[in-house]
Design a protein around this motif. Structure first.
Motif, PDB file in Angstrom:
ATOM      1  N   GLY A  62       0.825  -1.216   0.000  1.00 27.77           N
ATOM      2  CA  GLY A  62       0.000   0.000   0.000  1.00 27.77           C
ATOM      3  C   GLY A  62       0.857   1.263   0.000  1.00 27.77           C
ATOM      4  N   ALA A  63       1.940   1.244   0.789  1.00 25.23           N
ATOM      5  CA  ALA A  63       2.842   2.405   0.838  1.00 25.23           C
ATOM      6  C   ALA A  63       3.523   2.618  -0.507  1.00 25.23           C
ATOM      7  CB  ALA A  63       3.870   2.227   1.944  1.00 25.23           C
ATOM      8  N   LEU A  64       3.959   1.535  -1.147  1.00 16.49           N
ATOM      9  CA  LEU A  64       4.574   1.658  -2.466  1.00 16.49           C
ATOM     10  C   LEU A  64       3.591   2.180  -3.505  1.00 16.49           C
ATOM     11  CD1 LEU A  64       6.819  -1.538  -2.620  1.00 16.49           C
ATOM     12  CD2 LEU A  64       7.560   0.840  -2.552  1.00 16.49           C
ATOM     13  N   ALA A  65       2.338   1.750  -3.455  1.00 14.90           N
ATOM     14  CA  ALA A  65       1.330   2.249  -4.393  1.00 14.90           C
ATOM     15  C   ALA A  65       1.088   3.746  -4.181  1.00 14.90           C
ATOM     16  CB  ALA A  65       0.033   1.466  -4.228  1.00 14.90           C
ATOM     17  N   TRP A 102       2.082   9.502  -5.855  1.00 17.18           N
ATOM     18  CA  TRP A 102       2.637  10.797  -5.462  1.00 17.18           C
ATOM     19  C   TRP A 102       3.759  11.213  -6.420  1.00 17.18           C
ATOM     20  CZ3 TRP A 102       7.591  12.136  -3.791  1.00 17.18           C
ATOM     21  CH2 TRP A 102       7.723  13.461  -3.372  1.00 17.18           C
ATOM     22  N   LEU A 103       4.652  10.264  -6.758  1.00 16.11           N
ATOM     23  CA  LEU A 103       5.741  10.570  -7.678  1.00 16.11           C
ATOM     24  C   LEU A 103       5.226  10.961  -9.054  1.00 16.11           C
ATOM     25  CD1 LEU A 103       8.464   7.905  -6.828  1.00 16.11           C
ATOM     26  CD2 LEU A 103       8.668  10.372  -6.653  1.00 16.11           C
ATOM     27  N   ARG A 104       4.176  10.321  -9.518  1.00 17.72           N
ATOM     28  CA  ARG A 104       3.617  10.645 -10.827  1.00 17.72           C
ATOM     29  C   ARG A 104       3.152  12.099 -10.873  1.00 17.72           C
ATOM     30  NH1 ARG A 104      -2.049   9.483 -13.139  1.00 17.72           N
ATOM     31  NH2 ARG A 104      -1.750  10.184 -15.256  1.00 17.72           N
ATOM     32  N   TYR A 105       2.419  12.545  -9.852  1.00 21.68           N
ATOM     33  CA  TYR A 105       1.897  13.912  -9.844  1.00 21.68           C
ATOM     34  C   TYR A 105       2.976  14.940  -9.489  1.00 21.68           C
ATOM     35  CZ  TYR A 105      -2.689  11.949 -10.476  1.00 21.68           C
ATOM     36  OH  TYR A 105      -3.759  11.286 -11.001  1.00 21.68           O
ATOM     37  N   ALA A 106       3.959  14.570  -8.683  1.00 26.62           N
ATOM     38  CA  ALA A 106       5.019  15.504  -8.293  1.00 26.62           C
ATOM     39  C   ALA A 106       5.977  15.790  -9.445  1.00 26.62           C
ATOM     40  CB  ALA A 106       5.783  14.962  -7.098  1.00 26.62           C
ATOM     41  N   THR A 107       6.182  14.823 -10.319  1.00 24.65           N
ATOM     42  CA  THR A 107       7.136  15.010 -11.405  1.00 24.65           C
ATOM     43  C   THR A 107       6.487  15.381 -12.727  1.00 24.65           C
ATOM     44  OG1 THR A 107       7.087  12.652 -11.923  1.00 24.65           O
ATOM     45  CG2 THR A 107       8.797  13.419 -10.387  1.00 24.65           C
ATOM     46  N   GLU A 108       5.188  15.445 -12.768  1.00 24.89           N
ATOM     47  CA  GLU A 108       4.494  15.795 -14.005  1.00 24.89           C
ATOM     48  C   GLU A 108       4.698  17.274 -14.320  1.00 24.89           C
ATOM     49  OE1 GLU A 108      -0.019  15.720 -14.672  1.00 24.89           O
ATOM     50  OE2 GLU A 108       0.674  13.660 -14.969  1.00 24.89           O
TER      51      GLU A 108
END
Length: 193
Positions: A15-18, A23-29
């Motif tokens: 769950g933490a990895l998901a 979060w990484l997808r939206y932070a780096t977009e």
């Protein structure tokens, strides 16, 4: 009998990895780049041989601004002026003229930054000769009738002169305060009689 604790740890880690992946997808977009020219700093109009006049609350002319060219920028509402010539007309005191090579005015015209060969002249009165101030740059607040500079300044009045670095001016109060390195030569008016 199985222990739920040993099964719960891998589920929590998954769950933490998901959550970290989302979060990484939206932070780096990267934000979408618009190509409509809205945020370019290009003039939307240029006016040559411009004259602007401001009427005061009493209905009299407060000041006149002339410029060889005015470039207005729609992205921030500012304007650049070439060869600005600003004349304050006061019913209470002498006329004050401010000239420079170039100027930059804020979108609301509350602040005007003058650059290159800045010259301020207060016209002569019955008892005083004209006062002329020269400096490299000057920031003017037209509606407050105040100005300041951090550059070296030279002020002359007749045969008298004052030099220094930094100047605070209040046109309404007709006060001029040099901030540092002041030097002066003051001619006595009575000595010439």
């Amino acid at each position: 009998m199985k222990h739920w604790g040993s099964a719960l740890f891998p589920l929590t880690l998954l769950g933490a990895l998901a959550a970290l992946t989302f979060w990484l997808r939206y932070a780096t977009e990267l934000p979408e780049i618009r190509h409509d020219g809205k945020h370019r700093h290009d003039p939307d109009f240029i006016v040559s041989d411009a004259t602007l006049r401001k009427i005061g609350p009493s209905g009299t002319l407060a000041y006149t601004l002339k410029a060889a060219e005015i470039h207005h920028y729609p992205d921030d509402g500012s304007s650049d002026l070439i060869k600005p010539d600003l004349v304050y007309l006061s019913a209470k005191g002498p006329t004050i003229t401010t000239k420079a090579d170039t100027a930059h005015a804020s979108d609301d015209n509350e602040r005007v930054d003058l650059y290159g060969n800045v010259r301020i002249e207060r016209s002569a009165t019955k008892k005083d000769p004209a006062t002329v101030g020269t400096m490299a740059e000057l920031t003017v607040f037209p509606n407050d009738e105040k100005a300041f500079t951090r550059s070296p300044v030279r002020i002359t009045q007749g045969e008298s002169w004052v030099t220094g670095t930094g100047l605070q001016m209040d046109y309404r109060m007709q006060t001029y305060v040099l901030e540092s390195k002041a030097r002066a030569l003051l001619e006595s008016r009575h000595a010439k009689k």
